[in-house]
Design an enzyme around this catalytic site. Structure first.
Site, PDB file in Angstrom:
ATOM      1  N   LYS A 174      -7.984   7.714   5.748  1.00  0.00           N
ATOM      2  CA  LYS A 174      -7.517   8.393   4.146  1.00  0.00           C
ATOM      3  C   LYS A 174      -7.252   9.730   4.200  1.00  0.00           C
ATOM      4  CE  LYS A 174      -8.142   4.437   1.257  1.00  0.00           C
ATOM      5  NZ  LYS A 174      -9.125   3.748   0.530  1.00  0.00           N
ATOM      6  N   ARG A 230     -13.330  -1.723   5.271  1.00  0.00           N
ATOM      7  CA  ARG A 230     -12.008  -2.062   5.130  1.00  0.00           C
ATOM      8  C   ARG A 230     -11.233  -0.816   6.287  1.00  0.00           C
ATOM      9  NH1 ARG A 230      -7.317  -0.589   2.900  1.00  0.00           N
ATOM     10  NH2 ARG A 230      -5.783  -2.425   2.470  1.00  0.00           N
TER      11      ARG A 230
HETATM   12  N1  HH2 Z   1      -7.641   0.910  -0.095  1.00  0.00           N
HETATM   13  C1  HH2 Z   1      -6.355   0.889   0.233  1.00  0.00           C
HETATM   14  C2  HH2 Z   1      -6.073  -0.593  -0.118  1.00  0.00           C
HETATM   15  N2  HH2 Z   1      -7.055  -1.506  -0.720  1.00  0.00           N
HETATM   16  N3  HH2 Z   1      -9.019  -2.107  -1.055  1.00  0.00           N
HETATM   17  C3  HH2 Z   1     -10.396  -1.625  -1.066  1.00  0.00           C
HETATM   18  N4  HH2 Z   1     -11.179  -2.815  -1.480  1.00  0.00           N
HETATM   19  N5  HH2 Z   1     -10.938  -0.394  -0.821  1.00  0.00           N
HETATM   20  C4  HH2 Z   1     -10.066   0.399  -0.571  1.00  0.00           C
HETATM   21  O1  HH2 Z   1     -10.480   1.519  -0.153  1.00  0.00           O
HETATM   22  C5  HH2 Z   1      -8.657   0.156  -0.590  1.00  0.00           C
HETATM   23  C6  HH2 Z   1      -8.187  -1.128  -0.825  1.00  0.00           C
HETATM   24  C7  HH2 Z   1      -5.365   1.878   0.320  1.00  0.00           C
HETATM   25  O2  HH2 Z   1      -4.095   1.070   0.476  1.00  0.00           O
HETATM   26  P1  HH2 Z   1      -2.753   1.538   1.026  1.00  0.00           P
HETATM   27  O3  HH2 Z   1      -2.462   3.007   0.414  1.00  0.00           O
HETATM   28  O4  HH2 Z   1      -1.775   0.704   0.694  1.00  0.00           O
HETATM   29  O5  HH2 Z   1      -2.960   1.605   2.623  1.00  0.00           O
HETATM   30  P2  HH2 Z   1      -3.677   0.856   3.651  1.00  0.00           P
HETATM   31  O6  HH2 Z   1      -3.651  -0.469   3.187  1.00  0.00           O
HETATM   32  O7  HH2 Z   1      -2.889   1.150   5.127  1.00  0.00           O
HETATM   33  O8  HH2 Z   1      -5.094   1.251   3.823  1.00  0.00           O
END
Ligand code: HH2
Length: 267
Positions: free
Chosen positions: A207, A242
């Site tokens: 992140k 995750r």
């Molecule tokens: N972060 C992302 C997506 N889904 N779900 C949970 N439970 N916790 C998280 O911190 C979380 C999540 C971030 O998503 P995105 O920006 O699409 O990128 P990536 O899926 O590659 O992490």
């Protein structure tokens, strides 16, 4: 939980796994590295990301979930969605975990869909605002108090909606309407989130807060920083992560667990 994005625009691995065969191969590799849950997402929640229609999200995730259920029958398939229709179709195709970054609030039908399937768990995440605008100017009087209060209220509401508490995980939503400082405070005070009494799922992998702190712009260079957050969170009691880089996290967490168990008094 290994991340499998079937989107053209996710911030770190967008567009690489959008054909079912490639997605299954990627999931198989993550399972071989130690993942026990595969989180399939068809809508990027990256700051500023464009919303995706229900039809398009279904088109992206369903063939992948069907293929995963067939190829990896013993792996938990999670669907990362805020849309009840997508969750419902994913469950019919074999998903048993609903990961909803809106805390099951964006679609009023979502709690009923999860409640209707007693074998399905869900993750309730905190987000301030929406992905389109959440990073513009996140503001809290006390971020830890507000996230805890939100999650406690959501647990209570979802239990009232018929989802038993033993099916609910919570997530502070690192990076979702939060500054670097907000994210650091949440990571520092994880014991207060764990005190809510639900298992915690944490998403720090690659992140932007880690990018800001390390000065590394390339998300693929954030593995060590991601692992550091996971190990520290493990020490507080977090047991679900995750992540993109499964092997690195698995190895670090095996060591963290071995050390924690060595310190336990003999039975
Ligand atoms: N972060 C992302 C997506 N889904 N779900 C949970 N439970 N916790 C998280 O911190 C979380 C999540 C971030 O998503 P995105 O920006 O699409 O990128 P990536 O899926 O590659 O992490």
């Amino acid at each position: 939980m290994g991340i499998l994005n079937v989107t053209p625009d996710s911030f770190s691995d967008g567009g690489r796994w959008d054909r079912p065969a490639a997605a299954v191969a990627r999931a198989q590799a993550m399972v071989a590295e130690g993942a026990t849950i595969i989180d399939v997402g068809g809508e990027s929640t990256r700051p500023g990301a464009d919303p995706v229609s229900e039809a398009e999200e279904l088109r992206r995730v369903l063939p992948v979930i069907e293929a995963l259920a067939d190829a990896l029958p013993h792996v938990v398939i999670s669907v990362d969605t805020t849309k009840a229709a997508v969750a419902e179709a994913a469950i019919a195709a074999g998903a048993t975990y609903v990961n909803d970054v809106s805390g099951l609030t964006r679609d009023p039908r979502m709690p009923a869909v999860v409640a209707a399937h007693p074998h399905v768990r869900c993750c309730v995440m905190h987000m301030q605002g929406s992905p389109e605008t959440m990073q513009e100017a996140p503001q809290y009087a006390d971020v830890v108090d507000e996230v805890c209060a939100y999650l406690a209220a959501r647990i209570e509401a979802l239990v009232a909606d018929g989802i038993t508490a033993d099916r609910i995980d919570v997530d502070p939503g690192i990076g979702f309407g939060k500054s670097v400082e907000h994210n650091l405070l949440l990571l520092h005070h994880l014991p207060r989130i764990l005190a809510l009494g639900q298992p915690v799922l944490l998403g720090t992998s690659r992140k932007s807060t880690l990018s800001r702190l390390t000065g590394r712009a390339n998300p693929e260079e954030l593995v060590a920083a991601s692992v550091a957050t996971a190990v520290l969170a493990y020490q507080h009691g977090v047991r679900a992560f995750r992540v993109h880089d499964v092997a690195a996290h698995r190895d670090a967490l095996v060591i963290a667990e071995a050390i924690a168990e060595a310190a336990a008094p003999p039975a």
